[in-house]
Design an enzyme around this catalytic site. Structure first.
Site: not given
Ligand code: NAD
Length: 519
Positions: A287, A321
């Site tokens: 990720e 993020c």
């Protein structure tokens, strides 16, 4: 039987005396515990090493949060061996028994949630709400994955065939590496580790260099609930030493990584190489970063939008993020919206987040500070600075502060609008129409989160289909996914779309087996 999963939500309102004093007490107590040394934990043994690093408060550089022993590359073999040794017994436990360790850890973390949050205020520079939310998410991950593992271990129906019994079930993979980032130093570390271990794997847990203490606190918790030695091993150290050795180790069957695109892509390539003696293809759950956009259509109530943009762009100093780093607004409302965002952004209080009411602390370290300021310098050349753009004086002694910064009239193809900055820098981009805005929104290498504010049903439906991100939010901010509610993971260079906190996540840590017996 376990009760149904329930999120640790809503978060406390720190304007209320009771919550505020609990946080103040936790901060006082945790501050008194700073400066300790944390050893590696391999197979239940605590090992001190010569190489050590100081973890400092990014908002108060004179405060040492703890001293972390760092693993040399040679110790990776010992950690993998310890995990290997623990695997047979651990993988043969019933899923319910494994799950109980994590439900128990969740209960204990819940009782000490203010303390875990306080560690994150000090070590990561989170404000109170952000820190509390991080600890709450860690609890959610343990509770959710414990239940998910139990659900998935049940036999899955296959098509019945007369004269046979067919049984389909899942097995763990073996030893895995969990490599975590500093920005959700507890939640993401706990999530990946729990997912791996509750499904029967054993784990080498490598925290980020910037946040080893909060990871050590999680390790202490796992020891406290009696997790068998070797099931989770704590191996802090340099990514280029420990991480590098783990991702190509011939006995490490999977790598669960959350971090930057650059490192993720490197791990992907490295992990693919079959080493001498390796009998499997290593799995990667990666990720990575984002360049997330909030798109604002004409005919939208702008006061609400401005507040959501500010929260998405500047919460935790923009170091998420999922943070909004591009505001793409229809030209008809662009100027008015930008003005509202600036007005709100100017009210943000920056300082030591241990103080009640401070919204933004320092960015994580000197390297991040420098990188963000380099982008600010670039922005001055590429676009129009309309807010911020300064660092505070005395950052050498006080903290790595960067003021919330907004650039206007940013070219969608410029570096400012294409590269992940990972700091409180927002690029405002003017769009000529809704279709143009969507084209800009989809015009980066990433695809993690995105939001659209619109009152047009047709536009909302269009975004559902065409806004190419793993987590799309309509008429709300683009940060703050909740476990089980909004499973999380992105497209393209944002990663493998693992959907952490979702019903498919644990399958990535397991392999399916069919047993067919003919009568
Ligand atoms: P990073 O990539 O610098 O580090 C992440 C981890 O990788 C650390 O533990 C580090 O030590 C390790 N590492 C570094 N070099 C390595 C190597 N050569 N081999 C193996 N491991 C190595 O990322 P970071 O700065 O800690 O975190 C910020 C990044 O994480 C941002 O890009 C952010 O977008 C991303 N992130 C993504 C998600 C998501 O769910 N998609 C969530 C949080 C953060």
């Amino acid at each position: 039987m376990l009760t149904p999963f329930k999120n640790e939500f809503p978060f406390p309102n720190f304007a209320e005396e009771r919550s505020r004093s609990r946080m103040e007490e936790a901060l006082t107590s945790v501050t008194a515990q700073t400066g300790h040394t944390y050893s590696l934990v391999i197979g239940g043994r605590h090992i001190e090493t010569v190489q050590r690093s100081q973890s400092r408060n990014p908002s108060r550089l004179d405060q040492v949060i703890g001293i972390a022993c760092e693993s040399p590359a040679e110790m990776v073999d010992a950690a993998v061996q310890a995990a290997q040794d623990a695997f047979p017994a651990w993988s043969h436990l019933s899923t319910e028994e494994r799950a109980r360790y994590f439900v128990s850890a969740a209960a204990k973390m819940r009782r000490r949630i203010y303390s875990f949050a306080a560690w994150m205020v000090l070590e990561a520079g989170k404000n109170w709400t952000e820190a509390y939310a991080d600890a709450a998410e860690a609890i959610d991950f343990m509770e959710y994955y414990a239940r998910e593992a139990i659900r998935l271990q049940r036999s899955h129906p296959t098509i019945a065939m007369t004269g046979e019994e067919n049984d389909f079930f899942y097995l763990p993979l073996g030893v895995g590496a969990v490599i975590a980032p500093w920005n959700f130093p507890l939640a993401i570390l706990v999530g990946m580790t729990t997912a791996a271990a509750v499904t029967g794997n054993t784990v080498i847990m490598k925290p980020a260099e910037q946040t080893p203490v909060i990871a050590a606190k999680f390790m202490e918790l796992l020891e406290y609930v009696g997790l068998p030695p070797g099931v989770v091993n704590y191996l802090p150290g340099d990514g280029e030493v420990v991480g590098e050795a783990l991702t190509a180790h011939p006995q490490v069957r999977f790598v669960a990584f959350t971090g930057s695109r650059e490192v993720g892509v490197h791990i992907y390539a490295r992990a693919a190489v079959v080493q001498p003696g390796q009998k499997f293809l290593r799995r990667c759950i990666l990720e990575m970063g984002g360049k997330d956009a909030i798109v604002v259509d004409e005919n939208t109530p702008l006061d609400l939008v401005a507040a959501e943009v500010v929260a998405s762009a500047f919460g935790f100093q923009g170091q998420k993020c999922s943070a909004c780093s591009r505001l793409i607004a229809h030209t008809d409302i662009y100027d008015e919206l930008l003005q509202k965002v600036i007005e709100l952004g100017r009210k943000i209080k920056i300082g030591d987040p241990a103080q009640y009411g401070v919204y933004m602390g320092g960015v994580i370290d000197a390297a991040a500070h420098k990188k963000i300021l380099n982008y600010v310098a670039l922005g001055r050349a590429e676009a129009k600075l309309v807010m911020g753009g300064v660092d505070t004086e005395d950052q050498e002694t006080h903290g790595y502060f960067v003021h919330p910064t907004i650039f206007s009239e940013v070219d969608p193809q410029s570096r400012l609008a294409q590269e992940e900055i990972f700091g409180p820098v927002l690029s405002a981009i003017r769009a000529e129409s809704f279709e143009h805005a969507m084209e800009i929104a989809n015009g980066t290498d990433y695809g993690l989160t995105g939001a659209l504010f619109s009152s047009s049903r047709a536009h909302l439906e269009y975004a559902r289909r065409e806004f190419h991100v793993g987590n799309l939010y309509l008429n709300r901010k683009c940060t703050g996914a909740l476990v089980g509610v909004q499973p999380f993971g992105g497209f393209n260079m944002s990663g493998t779309d693992s959907k952490a906190g979702g019903p498919d996540y644990l399958l990535q840590f397991m392999q399916g087996k069919i047993v067919c017996e003919r009568w």
